[in-house]
Write an enzyme that holds these catalytic residues in place. Structure first.
Site, PDB file in Angstrom:
ATOM      1  N   LYS A   1      -8.172 -11.296  17.733  1.00 56.38           N
ATOM      2  CA  LYS A   1      -6.728 -11.325  17.567  1.00 56.38           C
ATOM      3  C   LYS A   1      -6.190 -12.642  18.112  1.00 56.38           C
ATOM      4  O   LYS A   1      -6.896 -13.369  18.787  1.00 56.38           O
ATOM      5  CB  LYS A   1      -6.073 -10.150  18.320  1.00 56.38           C
ATOM      6  CG  LYS A   1      -6.271  -8.828  17.581  1.00 56.38           C
ATOM      7  CD  LYS A   1      -5.545  -7.680  18.263  1.00 56.38           C
ATOM      8  CE  LYS A   1      -4.103  -7.946  18.549  1.00 56.38           C
ATOM      9  NZ  LYS A   1      -3.307  -8.337  17.371  1.00 56.38           N
TER      10      LYS A   1
ATOM     11  N   GLU B   1      -0.346  -9.043  23.620  1.00 56.01           N
ATOM     12  CA  GLU B   1      -0.982  -7.984  22.820  1.00 56.01           C
ATOM     13  C   GLU B   1      -2.069  -7.283  23.633  1.00 56.01           C
ATOM     14  O   GLU B   1      -2.205  -6.058  23.589  1.00 56.01           O
ATOM     15  CB  GLU B   1      -1.575  -8.575  21.543  1.00 56.01           C
ATOM     16  CG  GLU B   1      -0.517  -8.987  20.529  1.00 56.01           C
ATOM     17  CD  GLU B   1      -1.077  -9.741  19.336  1.00 56.01           C
ATOM     18  OE1 GLU B   1      -0.428  -9.710  18.287  1.00 56.01           O
ATOM     19  OE2 GLU B   1      -2.145 -10.365  19.450  1.00 56.01           O
TER      20      GLU B   1
ATOM     21  N   LYS C   1      -9.882  -8.242   6.478  1.00 57.01           N
ATOM     22  CA  LYS C   1     -10.095  -8.462   7.912  1.00 57.01           C
ATOM     23  C   LYS C   1     -11.412  -7.861   8.419  1.00 57.01           C
ATOM     24  O   LYS C   1     -11.815  -8.113   9.555  1.00 57.01           O
ATOM     25  CB  LYS C   1      -8.933  -7.865   8.715  1.00 57.01           C
ATOM     26  CG  LYS C   1      -7.550  -8.338   8.282  1.00 57.01           C
ATOM     27  CD  LYS C   1      -7.358  -9.781   8.605  1.00 57.01           C
ATOM     28  CE  LYS C   1      -5.968 -10.302   8.271  1.00 57.01           C
ATOM     29  NZ  LYS C   1      -4.879  -9.731   9.031  1.00 57.01           N
TER      30      LYS C   1
HETATM   31  C1  5RP Z   1      -1.041 -12.104  16.484  1.00 60.55           C
HETATM   32  C2  5RP Z   1      -2.163 -11.281  16.007  1.00 60.55           C
HETATM   33  C3  5RP Z   1      -2.025 -10.638  14.684  1.00 60.55           C
HETATM   34  O1  5RP Z   1      -2.127  -9.269  14.813  1.00 60.55           O
HETATM   35  C4  5RP Z   1      -3.117 -11.148  13.806  1.00 60.55           C
HETATM   36  O2  5RP Z   1      -3.022 -12.562  13.751  1.00 60.55           O
HETATM   37  C5  5RP Z   1      -3.018 -10.585  12.381  1.00 60.55           C
HETATM   38  O3  5RP Z   1      -1.872 -11.094  11.772  1.00 60.55           O
HETATM   39  P1  5RP Z   1      -1.457 -10.663  10.322  1.00 60.55           P
HETATM   40  O4  5RP Z   1      -1.127  -9.218  10.356  1.00 60.55           O
HETATM   41  O5  5RP Z   1      -0.259 -11.542  10.021  1.00 60.55           O
HETATM   42  O6  5RP Z   1      -2.616 -10.963   9.394  1.00 60.55           O
HETATM   43  O7  5RP Z   1      -3.161 -11.098  16.656  1.00 60.55           O
HETATM   44  O8  5RP Z   1      -1.340 -12.730  17.691  1.00 60.55           O
END
Ligand code: 5RP
Length: 245
Positions: free
Chosen positions: A110, A119, A137
């Site tokens: 993340k 987070e 992902k």
């Molecule tokens: C932010 C994060 C997001 O959850 C991660 O980058 C995924 O982002 P997205 O939902 O826009 O693909 O860790 O720090």
């Protein structure tokens, strides 16, 4: 019917990935219960969840939420979602957040959005962490996505040298890049820190890498979330699958 809806959405400018992010967020709405203390993630997938939660709050759903970034806080405020400081609550019941990568053991990378520190603090304070993501992902092994490493400004050169040595020792194929913001300046996190993105390709031992990075004094936190995610809703063209319990 779904295919027609997808086509209509695409015509309106929504990508398939965005449609799937929305579907994953919709699935995670099944996790919420009245009176819950909920951590709100950051990023384009978490944004869908916050939108959906806002719609429920407008109908009278009761909850108290802790956002993981200033961006999410602003979105939640705009939707009249009740917010609190983490320290004003005795822990959280649930956090719903996105991820940049998720493997078969539900370990995560993340921090693509730069909110990894808050987070991780919020997820750690939660009885349950649920990830929402589109199928792109999901990976066999973490590391194709550059690993965000949040560092203190002070002694940046010394920290860079130490982090470089750690990632090389753990098999990084690429180097380190100081993240840039849209303005061309170094990206600053909500906490005022900087981020190095580390290019691995594959991370063979995420736990050992995590420990080695946290041993570098200038490292504030990194984006490996190991053994933190209880369940994940993964949306693909054929529907949403749940990983974990
Ligand atoms: C932010 C994060 C997001 O959850 C991660 O980058 C995924 O982002 P997205 O939902 O826009 O693909 O860790 O720090």
């Amino acid at each position: 019917m779904r295919e027609q809806a997808d086509l209509a959405s695409e015509i309106q400018g929504n990508s398939v990935a965005d449609i799937q992010k929305r579907q994953a967020a919709e699935a995670a709405m099944g996790e919420i219960r009245s009176g819950m203390r909920i951590g709100l993630g950051t990023g384009s997938t978490a944004k869908h969840f916050v939108d959906l939660l806002g719609a429920r709050v407008a109908e009278g759903f009761e909850c108290i939420c802790v956002p993981t970034s200033e961006v999410t806080a602003a979105q939640a405020r705009g939707l009249n979602i009740p917010l609190s400081d983490l320290d004003a609550l005795d822990g959280l019941d649930l956090t719903v957040d996105g991820a940049d990568e998720i493997d078969g053991q539900r370990n995560l990378i993340k921090g693509g959005g730069g909110a990894l520190l808050r987070e991780k603090i919020v997820a750690d304070a939660s009885a349950r962490m649920v990830v929402i993501a589109d199928g792109s992902k999901v990976v066999d092994q973490l590391g194709a996505f550059p690993l965000p490493i949040e560092v203190n400004m002070f002694g940046l050169g010394a920290t860079r040298a130490r982090v470089n040595a750690v990632i090389k020792a753990h098999g990084a194929e690429g180097g380190l890049e100081l993240r840039q913001g849209a303005d061309g300046q170094a990206f600053r996190t909500d906490g005022g820190h900087l981020i190095f993105d580390a290019f691995f390709g594959r991370i063979s031992d995420a736990k050992a890498l995590s420990a080695a990075l946290l041993d570098v004094p200038g490292v504030v936190q990194h984006g490996l979330f190991i053994d933190m995610c209880d369940a994940a809703y993964i949306a693909r063209a054929d529907g949403v699958a749940k990983l974990g319990d």
